[in-house]
Scaffold this motif. Structure first.
Motif, mmCIF file in Angstrom:
data_model
loop_
_atom_site.group_PDB
_atom_site.id
_atom_site.type_symbol
_atom_site.label_atom_id
_atom_site.label_comp_id
_atom_site.label_asym_id
_atom_site.label_seq_id
_atom_site.Cartn_x
_atom_site.Cartn_y
_atom_site.Cartn_z
ATOM 1 N N LEU A 1 -0.235 1.735 -15.105
ATOM 2 C CA LEU A 1 -0.682 0.286 -15.486
ATOM 3 C C LEU A 1 -1.095 -1.324 -14.743
ATOM 4 C CD1 LEU A 1 1.504 -0.445 -18.513
ATOM 5 C CD2 LEU A 1 -1.221 0.714 -19.017
ATOM 6 N N VAL A 2 -0.726 -1.317 -13.766
ATOM 7 C CA VAL A 2 -1.153 -2.878 -13.317
ATOM 8 C C VAL A 2 -1.999 -2.500 -12.258
ATOM 9 C CG1 VAL A 2 0.060 -4.645 -11.387
ATOM 10 C CG2 VAL A 2 1.447 -3.636 -13.113
ATOM 11 N N ILE A 3 -1.713 -1.004 -11.473
ATOM 12 C CA ILE A 3 -2.836 -0.917 -10.780
ATOM 13 C C ILE A 3 -4.447 -0.507 -11.526
ATOM 14 C CG2 ILE A 3 -3.961 1.008 -8.985
ATOM 15 C CD1 ILE A 3 -0.648 1.863 -8.855
ATOM 16 N N SER A 4 -4.577 0.655 -11.928
ATOM 17 C CA SER A 4 -5.953 0.317 -13.448
ATOM 18 C C SER A 4 -6.172 -0.756 -14.143
ATOM 19 C CB SER A 4 -5.381 1.970 -14.442
ATOM 20 O OG SER A 4 -4.004 1.328 -15.329
ATOM 21 N N ARG A 5 -5.163 -1.640 -14.502
ATOM 22 C CA ARG A 5 -5.638 -2.919 -15.173
ATOM 23 C C ARG A 5 -5.815 -4.148 -14.224
ATOM 24 N NH1 ARG A 5 -4.293 -2.351 -20.946
ATOM 25 N NH2 ARG A 5 -4.284 -0.516 -21.360
ATOM 26 N N ARG A 6 -4.840 -4.036 -13.224
ATOM 27 C CA ARG A 6 -5.400 -5.569 -12.104
ATOM 28 C C ARG A 6 -5.938 -4.712 -11.095
ATOM 29 N NH1 ARG A 6 -3.849 -10.239 -13.965
ATOM 30 N NH2 ARG A 6 -3.160 -10.176 -16.760
ATOM 31 N N PHE A 7 -5.621 -3.237 -11.037
ATOM 32 C CA PHE A 7 -6.148 -3.141 -9.104
ATOM 33 C C PHE A 7 -5.310 -3.698 -8.071
ATOM 34 C CE2 PHE A 7 -10.543 -2.738 -11.635
ATOM 35 C CZ PHE A 7 -10.551 -1.397 -12.033
ATOM 36 N N ARG A 8 -4.283 -3.653 -8.679
ATOM 37 C CA ARG A 8 -3.157 -4.438 -6.947
ATOM 38 C C ARG A 8 -2.538 -3.102 -7.861
ATOM 39 N NH1 ARG A 8 -3.467 -10.089 -7.140
ATOM 40 N NH2 ARG A 8 -1.340 -10.927 -7.076
ATOM 41 N N VAL A 9 -1.289 -3.013 -6.647
ATOM 42 C CA VAL A 9 0.005 -2.347 -6.150
ATOM 43 C C VAL A 9 1.072 -3.155 -6.118
ATOM 44 C CG1 VAL A 9 0.735 -0.700 -4.791
ATOM 45 C CG2 VAL A 9 -1.712 -0.844 -4.732
ATOM 46 N N PRO A 10 1.611 -3.061 -6.990
ATOM 47 C CA PRO A 10 3.000 -3.804 -7.194
ATOM 48 C C PRO A 10 3.914 -3.227 -5.451
ATOM 49 C CG PRO A 10 2.665 -2.493 -9.038
ATOM 50 C CD PRO A 10 1.718 -2.336 -8.066
ATOM 51 N N ILE A 11 4.417 -4.335 -4.787
ATOM 52 C CA ILE A 11 5.338 -3.923 -4.191
ATOM 53 C C ILE A 11 6.238 -5.188 -3.693
ATOM 54 C CG2 ILE A 11 5.756 -3.537 -1.184
ATOM 55 C CD1 ILE A 11 3.080 -2.107 -1.425
ATOM 56 N N ASP A 12 7.795 -5.332 -3.929
ATOM 57 C CA ASP A 12 8.746 -6.348 -4.083
ATOM 58 C C ASP A 12 8.479 -6.382 -2.246
ATOM 59 O OD1 ASP A 12 11.229 -7.810 -4.099
ATOM 60 O OD2 ASP A 12 12.068 -6.184 -5.874
ATOM 61 N N ALA A 13 8.431 -8.396 -1.479
ATOM 62 C CA ALA A 13 8.525 -8.290 -0.991
ATOM 63 C C ALA A 13 9.717 -7.870 -0.109
ATOM 64 C CB ALA A 13 8.200 -10.177 -0.698
ATOM 65 N N SER A 14 10.705 -7.782 -0.726
ATOM 66 C CA SER A 14 12.116 -7.424 -0.064
ATOM 67 C C SER A 14 12.119 -6.424 0.493
ATOM 68 C CB SER A 14 13.052 -8.192 -0.905
ATOM 69 O OG SER A 14 13.185 -7.323 -1.537
ATOM 70 N N ALA A 15 11.186 -5.472 0.452
ATOM 71 C CA ALA A 15 11.042 -3.874 -0.008
ATOM 72 C C ALA A 15 11.371 -3.967 2.027
ATOM 73 C CB ALA A 15 9.918 -3.124 0.141
ATOM 74 N N ALA A 16 12.032 -3.429 2.193
ATOM 75 C CA ALA A 16 12.514 -2.887 3.864
ATOM 76 C C ALA A 16 11.256 -2.972 4.596
ATOM 77 C CB ALA A 16 13.016 -1.539 3.591
ATOM 78 N N SER A 17 11.659 -3.202 5.870
ATOM 79 C CA SER A 17 10.213 -3.269 7.108
ATOM 80 C C SER A 17 10.474 -2.466 7.658
ATOM 81 C CB SER A 17 10.296 -4.593 7.454
ATOM 82 O OG SER A 17 9.105 -5.258 6.074
ATOM 83 N N THR A 18 10.168 -1.371 8.091
ATOM 84 C CA THR A 18 10.902 -0.475 9.083
ATOM 85 C C THR A 18 9.720 0.581 10.104
ATOM 86 O OG1 THR A 18 13.097 0.568 7.394
ATOM 87 C CG2 THR A 18 12.654 2.323 9.656
ATOM 88 N N PRO A 19 10.222 -0.140 10.803
ATOM 89 C CA PRO A 19 8.939 0.624 11.856
ATOM 90 C C PRO A 19 9.264 2.244 11.763
ATOM 91 C CG PRO A 19 10.692 -1.106 13.241
ATOM 92 C CD PRO A 19 11.110 -0.751 11.931
ATOM 93 N N GLY A 20 7.856 2.808 11.929
ATOM 94 C CA GLY A 20 8.100 4.060 12.116
ATOM 95 C C GLY A 20 7.054 5.100 11.656
ATOM 96 N N TRP A 21 6.201 5.339 11.009
ATOM 97 C CA TRP A 21 5.139 5.755 10.624
ATOM 98 C C TRP A 21 4.520 5.690 9.071
ATOM 99 C CZ3 TRP A 21 4.542 9.904 6.928
ATOM 100 C CH2 TRP A 21 5.580 10.025 6.265
ATOM 101 N N GLY A 22 5.280 4.448 9.207
ATOM 102 C CA GLY A 22 4.680 3.638 8.099
ATOM 103 C C GLY A 22 2.768 3.840 8.303
ATOM 104 N N GLU A 23 2.066 3.154 9.350
ATOM 105 C CA GLU A 23 1.269 2.654 9.391
ATOM 106 C C GLU A 23 -0.075 4.164 9.095
ATOM 107 O OE1 GLU A 23 -1.711 1.252 13.140
ATOM 108 O OE2 GLU A 23 0.196 0.677 13.041
ATOM 109 N N VAL A 24 0.255 4.677 9.855
ATOM 110 C CA VAL A 24 0.164 6.467 10.187
ATOM 111 C C VAL A 24 -0.322 7.255 8.011
ATOM 112 C CG1 VAL A 24 -0.038 8.751 10.498
ATOM 113 C CG2 VAL A 24 0.816 7.185 11.776
ATOM 114 N N ALA A 25 0.898 6.821 7.688
ATOM 115 C CA ALA A 25 0.444 6.993 6.047
ATOM 116 C C ALA A 25 -0.190 6.225 5.543
ATOM 117 C CB ALA A 25 1.966 6.855 5.835
ATOM 118 N N ALA A 26 -0.494 4.909 5.872
ATOM 119 C CA ALA A 26 -0.860 3.643 4.752
ATOM 120 C C ALA A 26 -2.026 4.440 4.856
ATOM 121 C CB ALA A 26 -0.747 2.472 5.528
ATOM 122 N N ARG A 27 -3.182 4.831 6.843
ATOM 123 C CA ARG A 27 -4.571 4.684 6.537
ATOM 124 C C ARG A 27 -4.737 6.392 6.034
ATOM 125 N NH1 ARG A 27 -7.224 0.531 8.692
ATOM 126 N NH2 ARG A 27 -5.766 -0.732 10.120
#
Length: 703
Positions: free
Chosen positions: A7-33
């Motif tokens: 609902l938030v994505i379709s109504r506000r065009f915003r992707v909710p992500i918790d600021a405290s979500a773990a930041s782990t080096p890896g292939w996240g950048e590849v998946a994001a692209r």
């Protein structure tokens, strides 16, 4: 119902992500692209901030989130289903209508079994010919017959922004809906009901229907409801029974638990003063049925609650406020009516036109209106302002639309009002509206939003992609328009027909494209489908440069089967492309607008395309439904009604965003903050900027 995240994505065009979500080096950048590339194929992309945050997350987390995001936006544009077309080469090789029917008849006569069936039938039904109305190829066959879409700069790209935590985003959405100054759509009320069980209550709930939904959550939690009229209590009982909180449809009340009955009756007893008992007769029958469920005789210590049901049964007299006003007006005592209405500022302003036509002193009425303006809601002020700016213009007829978008017209038989009187009334409203506007700080306005109509009611507008309020105008990009409708029947065989009515500048000389006329010199129809057990799609192509008429009205007719509300799924939209873009009949990145079809009307009129004197095309939003017939609706059968309704909407001067932004500029500012009003927020806004886009435009309406 969709998840809160979607609902938030379709109504506000915003992707909710918790600021405290773990930041782990890896292939996240590849998946994001990879996610960004997948989104681009359906006309979306990640903002720089969202891409940066996704790159910090574990790759597995990005993939899981990406699946949900992609599903939400694909559903938003209508790409969650396979859009096949009856004619596999559409828009190429669409046959002449007569040749097509002759071919089907020839095919049937060459088959001995079919030929015998055709000869035996007392009524010759073209729609029953073998091969008609059902796909004769698979979706894979259709894909093989079409080239890939050539991406162009003019394709739609909607940016998805980085959101806060899911809890924070859902809370913001909840507060926006609950605190809306305008009535919400049925879909938004469903969302509000889901959110009310999880979020804190807002400080102010101006719309009665919204308050009823929130009171449902309070009742479920054993808390007293927020009510100040007896009708508020009735709305609560209707909502808690799964009924209509707008009270437009009767509710079958459920059996309430003893604790619920006690809460409801206590609330009713607190507000059932003699002055408010006059509201009961308006919903007399619903009060009678509710009394059978609440058993007020079991609570003798709540005598005023019992009086409500006595009024409903006719045992106790109670004269409503409106009846007293009407009695004064009928007796020619306009002064008494104005004095009465002075106690209800909103009611006085809603009756202003009528009061000015009663023959009484206009100055007396306007003096009362000036006093009432300070006590009326911002929505009432703006609605009256829009009404008055159209009062002096001649009209083809008055158009009315209910909360479902069901529309009808009537001749304008009102007596005229002097221009000087209208001018003073407008000045009163402008002054009061300006006084209520907030300090805008640095005001930044996207010119493309100026012709968007102010959302004075959201009831007729089903949420979707690119949706704007009725009366809004926006530019049409591209040289090719393609309308589409998709539906899937729930139980019975259902036939919807996509059509287009073309009119000249005087709303005459009608021409159409439909299942009875497949093509002309500038338009093609994709073919008629009469069964949608697995879903069906129809398309109409319009080559704008060659269009011979300046008014084009797409419509969806229910020929047979289930209504829009009964079908498992039904939605309409349009795409725009450049001439060199081919691709599949449905290409999500070219979709400019898509929304569900709903309501009891049998003919849907979502919007109208207009060619201006400069040759440019624009779209004006209608959100209208015609009652139509129980079956066999065709564009040829409603063209007179359609023409009159559309003309009434097109020629009406709607109050637009331009009006409020002009007042904001005139008001001036001493603040250092930024206010942005536009179709989509740019990436370079300063931190803390107040942003108003179509999804939050209702927040711009002053209290």
């Amino acid at each position: 119902m969709d998840t809160l995240e979607s609902l938030v994505i379709s109504r506000r065009f915003r992707v909710p992500i918790d600021a405290s979500a773990a930041s782990t080096p890896g292939w996240g950048e590849v998946a994001a692209r990879q996610l960004d590339a997948a989104l681009l194929s359906v006309g979306f992309k990640c903002s720089a901030a969202l891409l940066e945050r996704l790159a910090e997350l574990p790759g597995e987390t990005v993939v899981d989130l990406g699946v949900r995001v992609l599903a939400a936006v694909r559903h938003l544009v209508g790409d969650h289903v396979q859009h096949n077309a009856y004619f596999i080469d559409f828009p190429k090789n669409v046959p002449d209508t007569v040749e097509f029917w002759a071919g089907l008849l020839r095919q049937a006569m060459l088959d001995p079994v079919e030929a015998a069936s055709v000869r035996r039938s007392p009524v010759f039904d073209l729609l029953a010919l073998p091969g008609y109305g059902r796909y004769r190829h698979t979706y894979a066959d259709l894909l093989a017959a079409h080239a890939e879409l050539i991406p162009l700069a003019g394709d739609r790209v909607t940016v998805l922004e980085l959101g806060a935590s899911p809890e924070s985003e859902t809370r913001e959405l909840y507060l926006s809906l609950a605190g809306s100054e305008v009535p919400l759509s049925a879909e938004d009320l469903v969302v509000l009901r889901a959110l009310a069980a999880h979020a804190e209550e807002p400080g102010r709930i101006p719309v009665r229907e919204n308050r009823a939904v929130i009171n449902e959550a309070r009742l479920a939690a054993g808390r007293p409801p927020l009510v100040d009229t007896v009708t508020d209590v009735l709305r609560l009982a209707c909502g808690a029974s799964g009924g209509d909180v707008t009270l437009a449809e009767p509710t079958r009340f459920r059996s309430f638990r003893r604790g619920e009955r006690r809460i409801i009756l206590r609330a009713l007893d607190a507000v059932a003063t003699p002055a408010k008992l006059g509201d009961v007769p308006r919903h007399r029958e619903q009060w009678k049925r509710l009394g059978e469920r609440l058993h007020p005789h079991e609570y003798p210590h709540l005598p005023r609650a019992a009086q409500v049901f006595e009024v409903a049964r006719g045992v106790r007299p109670a004269r409503s406020f409106d009846s007293r006003v009407e009695a004064a007006l009928s007796a020619g005592r306009t002064g008494d009516a104005v004095e009465l209405l002075g106690k209800a500022p909103g009611a006085l302003l809603r009756r202003l036109d009528h009061l000015l036509r009663t023959g009484s002193s206009a100055s007396v009425v306007l003096d009362a209106a000036e006093k009432a303006a300070a006590g009326a809601s911002g929505r009432v002020l703006l609605s009256l302002r829009e009404h008055l700016q159209n009062r002096l213009a001649p009209t083809a007829g008055r158009v009315f639309a209910n909360r479902h978008g069901r529309a009808w017209t009537a001749p304008d038989v009102r007596s005229p009002i002097e221009e000087s009187v209208v001018s003073r009334a407008v000045s009163i409203l402008d002054e009061e509206i300006t006084r209520r506007l907030p300090d805008p700080g640095e005001l930044v306005v996207d010119p493309d939003v100026l012709d968007v109509a102010l959302p004075l009611s959201g009831k007729a507008v089903a949420p979707g992609l690119g949706m704007l309020p009725r009366g809004s105008l926006s530019a049409v990009d591209g040289k090719l328009l393609r309308f589409f409708v998709h539906w899937r029947q729930a139980e019975q065989c259902t036939d919807y027909d996509l059509s287009a009515l073309m009119l000249d500048a005087s709303y005459g000389d009608a021409e159409h494209i439909s299942w009875t006329n497949y093509r002309n010199g500038f338009a093609e129809y994709s073919g008629d489908l009469t069964d949608a057990a697995d879903g069906a799609s129809e398309f109409v192509d319009i080559r704008l440069a060659q269009a011979k008429r300046p008014i084009i009205i797409p419509q969806v007719n229910i020929y047979s089967g289930e209504s829009f509300d009964e079908a498992a799924e039904a939605f309409f939209g349009y795409m725009s492309r450049d001439a060199e873009q081919e691709g599949k009949p449905f290409e999500p990145r070219t979709v400019r607008m898509k929304s569900d079809l709903r309501g009891a009307g049998r003919v849907a009129l979502p919007l109208v395309f207009l060619r201006g004197d400069d040759g440019a095309w624009r779209v004006k939003w209608l959100h209208l439904y015609l009652k139509g017939r129980a079956g066999f609706n065709q564009v040829e059968g409603n063209r007179v009604t359609t023409s009159l309704l559309v003309r009434s909407i097109v020629e009406r001067d709607y109050l637009r965003v331009r009006y409020l932004t002009d007042l904001l500029r005139q008001r001036g500012s001493s603040g250092e903050h930024t206010t942005y009003v536009g179709l989509q927020a740019p990436a370079d806004l300063p931190e803390g900027a107040r942003v108003f886009t179509p999804g939050t435009l209702h927040e711009l309406i002053p209290a």
